[in-house]
Scaffold this motif. Structure first.
Motif, PDB file in Angstrom:
ATOM      1  N   GLY A  42     -14.194   7.179  33.534  1.00 17.57           N
ATOM      2  CA  GLY A  42     -14.883   8.370  34.031  1.00 17.57           C
ATOM      3  C   GLY A  42     -14.102   9.643  33.763  1.00 17.57           C
ATOM      4  O   GLY A  42     -14.095  10.547  34.574  1.00 17.57           O
ATOM      5  N   GLY A  43     -13.392   9.724  32.624  1.00 18.69           N
ATOM      6  CA  GLY A  43     -12.635  10.914  32.293  1.00 18.69           C
ATOM      7  C   GLY A  43     -11.245  10.945  32.900  1.00 18.69           C
ATOM      8  O   GLY A  43     -10.511  11.885  32.700  1.00 18.69           O
ATOM      9  N   THR A  44     -10.857   9.927  33.656  1.00 16.70           N
ATOM     10  CA  THR A  44      -9.544   9.870  34.286  1.00 16.70           C
ATOM     11  C   THR A  44      -8.630   8.961  33.477  1.00 16.70           C
ATOM     12  O   THR A  44      -9.013   7.872  33.087  1.00 16.70           O
ATOM     13  CB  THR A  44      -9.667   9.307  35.724  1.00 16.70           C
ATOM     14  OG1 THR A  44     -10.544  10.140  36.465  1.00 16.70           O
ATOM     15  CG2 THR A  44      -8.328   9.241  36.404  1.00 16.70           C
ATOM     16  N   GLU A  45      -7.417   9.432  33.220  1.00 15.74           N
ATOM     17  CA  GLU A  45      -6.425   8.602  32.536  1.00 15.74           C
ATOM     18  C   GLU A  45      -5.872   7.578  33.514  1.00 15.74           C
ATOM     19  O   GLU A  45      -5.490   7.921  34.634  1.00 15.74           O
ATOM     20  CB  GLU A  45      -5.287   9.467  32.004  1.00 15.74           C
ATOM     21  CG  GLU A  45      -5.688  10.393  30.898  1.00 15.74           C
ATOM     22  CD  GLU A  45      -5.969   9.665  29.588  1.00 15.74           C
ATOM     23  OE1 GLU A  45      -5.378   8.611  29.349  1.00 15.74           O
ATOM     24  OE2 GLU A  45      -6.765  10.180  28.805  1.00 15.74           O
ATOM     25  N   LEU A  46      -5.863   6.302  33.107  1.00 20.33           N
ATOM     26  CA  LEU A  46      -5.347   5.227  33.946  1.00 20.33           C
ATOM     27  C   LEU A  46      -4.279   4.442  33.204  1.00 20.33           C
ATOM     28  O   LEU A  46      -4.327   4.304  31.993  1.00 20.33           O
ATOM     29  CB  LEU A  46      -6.460   4.244  34.331  1.00 20.33           C
ATOM     30  CG  LEU A  46      -7.592   4.758  35.197  1.00 20.33           C
ATOM     31  CD1 LEU A  46      -8.648   3.672  35.371  1.00 20.33           C
ATOM     32  CD2 LEU A  46      -7.073   5.199  36.548  1.00 20.33           C
ATOM     33  N   VAL A  47      -3.341   3.927  33.956  1.00 20.17           N
ATOM     34  CA  VAL A  47      -2.376   2.953  33.458  1.00 20.17           C
ATOM     35  C   VAL A  47      -2.709   1.650  34.168  1.00 20.17           C
ATOM     36  O   VAL A  47      -2.864   1.628  35.393  1.00 20.17           O
ATOM     37  CB  VAL A  47      -0.928   3.375  33.774  1.00 20.17           C
ATOM     38  CG1 VAL A  47       0.055   2.282  33.383  1.00 20.17           C
ATOM     39  CG2 VAL A  47      -0.596   4.687  33.092  1.00 20.17           C
ATOM     40  N   ARG A  48      -2.851   0.568  33.411  1.00 18.50           N
ATOM     41  CA  ARG A  48      -3.199  -0.725  33.999  1.00 18.50           C
ATOM     42  C   ARG A  48      -2.067  -1.705  33.739  1.00 18.50           C
ATOM     43  O   ARG A  48      -1.637  -1.885  32.602  1.00 18.50           O
ATOM     44  CB  ARG A  48      -4.505  -1.240  33.410  1.00 18.50           C
ATOM     45  CG  ARG A  48      -4.973  -2.524  34.043  1.00 18.50           C
ATOM     46  CD  ARG A  48      -6.352  -2.879  33.547  1.00 18.50           C
ATOM     47  NE  ARG A  48      -6.661  -4.259  33.889  1.00 18.50           N
ATOM     48  CZ  ARG A  48      -7.857  -4.692  34.204  1.00 18.50           C
ATOM     49  NH1 ARG A  48      -8.875  -3.861  34.200  1.00 18.50           N
ATOM     50  NH2 ARG A  48      -8.064  -5.940  34.503  1.00 18.50           N
ATOM     51  N   LEU A  49      -1.586  -2.328  34.794  1.00 19.23           N
ATOM     52  CA  LEU A  49      -0.530  -3.320  34.745  1.00 19.23           C
ATOM     53  C   LEU A  49      -1.152  -4.673  35.042  1.00 19.23           C
ATOM     54  O   LEU A  49      -1.913  -4.793  36.010  1.00 19.23           O
ATOM     55  CB  LEU A  49       0.533  -2.984  35.793  1.00 19.23           C
ATOM     56  CG  LEU A  49       1.631  -4.009  36.028  1.00 19.23           C
ATOM     57  CD1 LEU A  49       2.594  -3.990  34.858  1.00 19.23           C
ATOM     58  CD2 LEU A  49       2.350  -3.709  37.321  1.00 19.23           C
ATOM     59  N   ALA A  92      -1.000   1.295  44.303  1.00 23.66           N
ATOM     60  CA  ALA A  92      -1.989   1.332  43.221  1.00 23.66           C
ATOM     61  C   ALA A  92      -3.263   2.049  43.672  1.00 23.66           C
ATOM     62  O   ALA A  92      -3.597   2.052  44.853  1.00 23.66           O
ATOM     63  CB  ALA A  92      -2.329  -0.084  42.765  1.00 23.66           C
ATOM     64  N   ASP A  93      -3.965   2.624  42.722  1.00 22.31           N
ATOM     65  CA  ASP A  93      -5.250   3.244  43.010  1.00 22.31           C
ATOM     66  C   ASP A  93      -6.356   2.201  43.088  1.00 22.31           C
ATOM     67  O   ASP A  93      -7.378   2.425  43.722  1.00 22.31           O
ATOM     68  CB  ASP A  93      -5.576   4.306  41.951  1.00 22.31           C
ATOM     69  CG  ASP A  93      -4.612   5.479  42.056  1.00 22.31           C
ATOM     70  OD1 ASP A  93      -4.624   6.149  43.095  1.00 22.31           O
ATOM     71  OD2 ASP A  93      -3.819   5.679  41.117  1.00 22.31           O
ATOM     72  N   ASP A  94      -6.151   1.045  42.456  1.00 23.42           N
ATOM     73  CA  ASP A  94      -7.103  -0.062  42.511  1.00 23.42           C
ATOM     74  C   ASP A  94      -6.367  -1.313  42.055  1.00 23.42           C
ATOM     75  O   ASP A  94      -5.383  -1.222  41.317  1.00 23.42           O
ATOM     76  CB  ASP A  94      -8.291   0.216  41.585  1.00 23.42           C
ATOM     77  CG  ASP A  94      -9.487  -0.697  41.828  1.00 23.42           C
ATOM     78  OD1 ASP A  94      -9.500  -1.413  42.860  1.00 23.42           O
ATOM     79  OD2 ASP A  94     -10.394  -0.698  40.996  1.00 23.42           O
ATOM     80  N   PHE A  95      -6.791  -2.481  42.511  1.00 25.73           N
ATOM     81  CA  PHE A  95      -6.228  -3.726  42.012  1.00 25.73           C
ATOM     82  C   PHE A  95      -7.231  -4.839  42.209  1.00 25.73           C
ATOM     83  O   PHE A  95      -8.181  -4.714  42.975  1.00 25.73           O
ATOM     84  CB  PHE A  95      -4.879  -4.070  42.662  1.00 25.73           C
ATOM     85  CG  PHE A  95      -4.947  -4.521  44.102  1.00 25.73           C
ATOM     86  CD1 PHE A  95      -4.956  -5.873  44.418  1.00 25.73           C
ATOM     87  CD2 PHE A  95      -4.974  -3.606  45.135  1.00 25.73           C
ATOM     88  CE1 PHE A  95      -5.002  -6.302  45.733  1.00 25.73           C
ATOM     89  CE2 PHE A  95      -5.024  -4.015  46.453  1.00 25.73           C
ATOM     90  CZ  PHE A  95      -5.037  -5.372  46.759  1.00 25.73           C
ATOM     91  N   GLY A  96      -7.038  -5.922  41.471  1.00 24.56           N
ATOM     92  CA  GLY A  96      -7.961  -7.037  41.571  1.00 24.56           C
ATOM     93  C   GLY A  96      -7.432  -8.260  40.853  1.00 24.56           C
ATOM     94  O   GLY A  96      -6.298  -8.277  40.374  1.00 24.56           O
ATOM     95  N   VAL A  97      -8.284  -9.280  40.782  1.00 27.72           N
ATOM     96  CA  VAL A  97      -7.920 -10.547  40.164  1.00 27.72           C
ATOM     97  C   VAL A  97      -9.034 -10.963  39.221  1.00 27.72           C
ATOM     98  O   VAL A  97     -10.210 -10.927  39.589  1.00 27.72           O
ATOM     99  CB  VAL A  97      -7.714 -11.655  41.228  1.00 27.72           C
ATOM    100  CG1 VAL A  97      -7.342 -12.964  40.578  1.00 27.72           C
ATOM    101  CG2 VAL A  97      -6.671 -11.238  42.255  1.00 27.72           C
ATOM    102  N   ASP A  98      -8.675 -11.333  38.000  1.00 27.17           N
ATOM    103  CA  ASP A  98      -9.611 -11.905  37.032  1.00 27.17           C
ATOM    104  C   ASP A  98      -9.264 -13.381  36.899  1.00 27.17           C
ATOM    105  O   ASP A  98      -8.114 -13.724  36.589  1.00 27.17           O
ATOM    106  CB  ASP A  98      -9.489 -11.222  35.666  1.00 27.17           C
ATOM    107  CG  ASP A  98      -9.862  -9.747  35.716  1.00 27.17           C
ATOM    108  OD1 ASP A  98     -10.719  -9.377  36.528  1.00 27.17           O
ATOM    109  OD2 ASP A  98      -9.278  -8.967  34.934  1.00 27.17           O
TER     110      ASP A  98
END
Length: 70
Positions: free
Chosen positions: A4-11, A43-49
């Motif tokens: 959505g136009g926001t830069e994210l870093v995903r770990l 974190a701004d968000d987290f989850g499990v796949d």
């Protein structure tokens, strides 16, 4: 990564173990059980796949510039 136009870093961290990780409340002298508690605090968000074998736990962090944008 852009969301959505926001830069994210995903770990991401992947393992082959079964089950779903949960936020725990370990005893003060416990050697484990704090990972998701720490992640949920920073974190701004987290989850499990889930995968056929194992899972990937991920956390997303907005870039510093994105955090300052209202």
């Amino acid at each position: 990564m852009r969301a959505g136009g926001t830069e994210l870093v995903r770990l991401t961290v992947r393992d082959s173990g079964p089950g779903r990780p949960t936020v725990q409340s370990p005893d003060v002298d416990a050697c484990s059980g704090r990972g998701l508690h720490l992640v949920s605090g920073v974190a701004d968000d987290f989850g499990v796949d889930h995968h056929i074998v194992g899972k990937t736990v991920w956390a997303a962090f907005k870039s510093p510039a994105a955090r300052l944008t209202p």
